[in-house]
Design an enzyme around this catalytic site. Structure first.
Site, short mmCIF file in Angstrom:
data_model
loop_
_atom_site.label_atom_id
_atom_site.label_comp_id
_atom_site.label_asym_id
_atom_site.label_seq_id
_atom_site.Cartn_x
_atom_site.Cartn_y
_atom_site.Cartn_z
N ARG A 6 0.85 -1.18 0.00
CA ARG A 6 0.00 0.00 0.00
C ARG A 6 0.88 1.23 0.00
O ARG A 6 0.89 2.00 0.94
CB ARG A 6 -0.87 0.03 1.26
CG ARG A 6 -1.72 -1.20 1.44
CD ARG A 6 -2.79 -0.94 2.46
NE ARG A 6 -3.55 -2.14 2.72
CZ ARG A 6 -3.29 -2.97 3.72
NH1 ARG A 6 -2.32 -2.71 4.57
NH2 ARG A 6 -4.02 -4.05 3.90
N ASP A 342 -10.89 -9.17 -0.68
CA ASP A 342 -9.94 -8.06 -0.63
C ASP A 342 -8.53 -8.54 -0.92
O ASP A 342 -8.19 -9.70 -0.69
CB ASP A 342 -9.96 -7.41 0.76
CG ASP A 342 -9.60 -8.41 1.86
OD1 ASP A 342 -10.17 -9.52 1.83
OD2 ASP A 342 -8.75 -8.10 2.70
N GLU A 343 -7.72 -7.63 -1.36
CA GLU A 343 -6.28 -7.83 -1.48
C GLU A 343 -5.89 -9.17 -2.09
O GLU A 343 -4.98 -9.84 -1.60
CB GLU A 343 -5.62 -7.70 -0.09
CG GLU A 343 -5.85 -6.35 0.52
CD GLU A 343 -5.19 -6.21 1.88
OE1 GLU A 343 -4.52 -5.19 2.09
OE2 GLU A 343 -5.34 -7.08 2.74
N ALA A 344 -6.57 -9.55 -3.15
CA ALA A 344 -6.22 -10.80 -3.82
C ALA A 344 -5.06 -10.54 -4.77
O ALA A 344 -5.16 -10.76 -5.98
CB ALA A 344 -7.44 -11.35 -4.55
N HIS A 345 -3.94 -10.10 -4.21
CA HIS A 345 -2.81 -9.66 -5.05
C HIS A 345 -2.15 -10.81 -5.80
O HIS A 345 -1.37 -10.58 -6.71
CB HIS A 345 -1.77 -8.93 -4.20
CG HIS A 345 -2.31 -7.76 -3.46
ND1 HIS A 345 -3.08 -6.79 -4.06
CD2 HIS A 345 -2.21 -7.39 -2.15
CE1 HIS A 345 -3.42 -5.88 -3.16
NE2 HIS A 345 -2.92 -6.23 -1.99
#
Ligand code: TNX
Length: 538
Positions: A6, A342-345
């Site tokens: 982030r 969320d945040e499925a990077h």
């Protein structure tokens, strides 16, 4: 800790640090409440919709009965709940009786028009010399009325041993109902596991502020916390540790049902979350076949995010999802199941869309509606899906637009802006617990925003309400939870409940300060923010 995911957050934090220095004015302590005078009617949190003070008001004495109707078991149940709070501190008998009679405390659920106009959660409190009446169309409304009466009484009422009265409620009438239908709090029991008793303690705190949703973050990289019979290793192995390497834990189905029932008795619906397709290391570690390469990774006890993903192209993944959602839905009397997102990077965008396209119908198949973090807006949200916005002041316009566009097409929103509603953000640079990626969130910052206009361009009626998440990477005890939730949680509760017209930091901080003796009596370990005019210690 997580800043490499982030990058914008770091800049955001710095800006906020600069802003924070100018905004905290020295607070002058309010006078300790005069023993002779009751709390002025309506000086509670959240602020009621309508307050008409007047008349002598009611005093609870050794002779006071709590009158309930003979027909409605919820009246009796809530009468006993109220008596359970009042008896230890007042030392009075306070019998709960369905015998007709005049005077005393009266609890009534009735469909009279004056109650019906206040909806399914509204209530009235009428305090006169002769009687104190709490009346509502529903049991939930009656419970909210009980919480109002509790806050109108001196803080010592919360103590567990006999205290000196008098036990007065100021005279007049309160008519109250919530602004929003969704007033939630999230507890992350994955990063650190919290046993049933700790969750119940949090539920009691939420009920005091008329919150009505408890979102439980039941799975993440660090731990799987709910027993699933068809995939038993999720809990027994995937739940066997936590951040820092402690023993972790999980809820058996009976324990989970106990939480759900306890929450319901306090007016809260539990929304279970299984975070997918990212944040899944605990599941991937438990079952090798869930991994694309067929190899189970080790358990994870750190605090990074974005490194794990379910294998989107394997059939077994959807068998897994179907089993988990089916078993979870069976434990969930409420309407929604939260599927994270969320945040499925580590999942490509294409895979993410594919995955959500397959998983949302599974939730529907088991009779529930989908809730998801706002990244779901970038896939195709199901028709009745609810999207939880967790952006903050540095969130890019494209990401906001995605959410706003979904809202324009009918997706409902729950607002949890991280730089306002995230209870795990530090208050300031000296806060010993918590994270900083969304900046510091002092008490005023948490309170001073309007959910109705927060996401520019989103239709006002797309906003279902607000939720305050409490992530627990750095929090492992009830005292830690207390310290981060108080005093910010009541502010989010007020944003969800009180009419926008009552919004006023100057007035709010005085009412908030008035809660401190109650927290002391309840043993709540709160942060003494310099922004709040706390009463002088007595
Ligand atoms: C972001 S908010 C996360 C969580 C972290 C939290 C810490 C969200 C949907 N994901 O995984 O615990 O930040 O503040």
């Amino acid at each position: 800790m997580r800043q490499h995911h982030r990058t914008a957050c770091v800049i955001g934090s710095l800006l906020l640090i600069a802003a924070a220095g100018t905004s905290s004015s020295a607070a002058t302590p309010t006078k300790a409440p005069d023993r002779a005078g009751p709390t002025p009617l309506g000086q509670i949190v959240p602020a009621p919709m309508k307050v008409e003070p007047g008349g002598a008001g009611f005093e609870i004495t050794a002779k006071t009965p709590i009158r309930v109707g003979s027909g409605n078991p919820d009246e009796r149940r809530l009468g006993e709940y109220l008596a359970g709070i009042l008896r230890p501190s007042t030392g009075y008998r306070l019998p709960v009786t369905d015998r007709e009679g005049k005077g005393g405390i009266r609890l009534r659920i009735s469909a009279e028009p004056e109650n019906k106009v206040l909806g399914g959660e509204g209530y009235r409190v009428i305090s006169t010399r002769g009687s104190l009446t709490i009346t509502s169309w529903s049991s939930t409304g009656l419970l909210h009325g009980v919480q109002t009466v509790r806050q109108q009484l001196p803080a010592a009422v919360e103590k567990k041993t006999p205290q000196r009265g008098p036990w007065r409620v100021a005279g007049g009438t309160i008519k109250d109902m919530p602004r929003y239908a969704y007033r939630g709090a999230m507890l992350d029991v994955s990063r650190h596991f919290f046993p049933v008793e700790h969750v119940k303690r949090y539920i009691d705190q939420l009920a005091l502020y008329k919150m009505n949703k408890l979102h439980l973050h039941l799975s993440d990289d660090q731990g799987w916390r709910i027993a699933i019979d068809s995939w038993p290793r999720l809990a027994t192995y995937g739940g066997s540790t936590q951040v820092g390497g402690g023993p972790g834990g999980h809820y058996t189905k009976d324990q989970y049902k106990d939480i759900v029932a306890y929450a319901a008795s306090r007016g809260l619906q539990v929304i279970p979350e299984i975070d997918m397709p990212g944040h899944t290391n605990a599941a991937l570690a438990s079952y090798a076949e869930l991994n694309c390469n067929g190899v189970a990774p080790p358990l994870y006890t750190g605090t990074n995010v974005g490194f794990s993903s379910l294998c989107v192209n394997k059939d077994v993944t959807y068998k897994f999802v179907d089993d988990v959602v089916r078993e979870l839905a069976a434990l969930t009397p409420g309407g929604s199941v939260h599927i994270g997102g969320d945040e499925a990077h580590s999942t490509s965008h294409e895979d993410f869309v594919t995955f959500m396209g397959k998983v949302q119908p599974v939730v529907a198949k088991y009779g529930k509606t989908v809730m998801g973090w706002h990244q779901l807006a970038g896939a195709k949200p199901a028709k009745d899906a609810v999207v939880q916005y967790w952006g903050y002041d540095r969130t890019g316009q494209a990401e906001r637009d995605q959410v706003v566009n979904a809202a324009k097409q009918g997706t409902k929103l729950v607002l949890s802006p991280a730089d306002r509603a995230y209870l795990d953000m530090k208050y300031d640079k000296d806060t010993p617990l918590g994270l900083t990626w969304a900046g510091y969130v002092e008490v005023q910052r948490a309170y001073d925003w309007d959910p109705g206009t927060y996401l520019q361009g989103a239709p006002a009626d797309s906003v279902l309400g607000v939720e305050a998440p409490l992530w627990t990477e750095t929090l492992s005890t009830p005292a830690h939870l207390d310290y981060m939730a108080f005093p910010r949680l009541p502010g989010i509760a007020e944003l969800g409940w009180s009419p926008a017209a009552t919004h006023d930091w100057g007035a709010y901080k005085g009412r908030l300060a008035g809660q401190a003796p109650r927290w002391d009596a309840l043993g709540i370990n709160y942060y003494k923010s310099p922004q709040v005019p706390w009463p002088a210690e007595r």
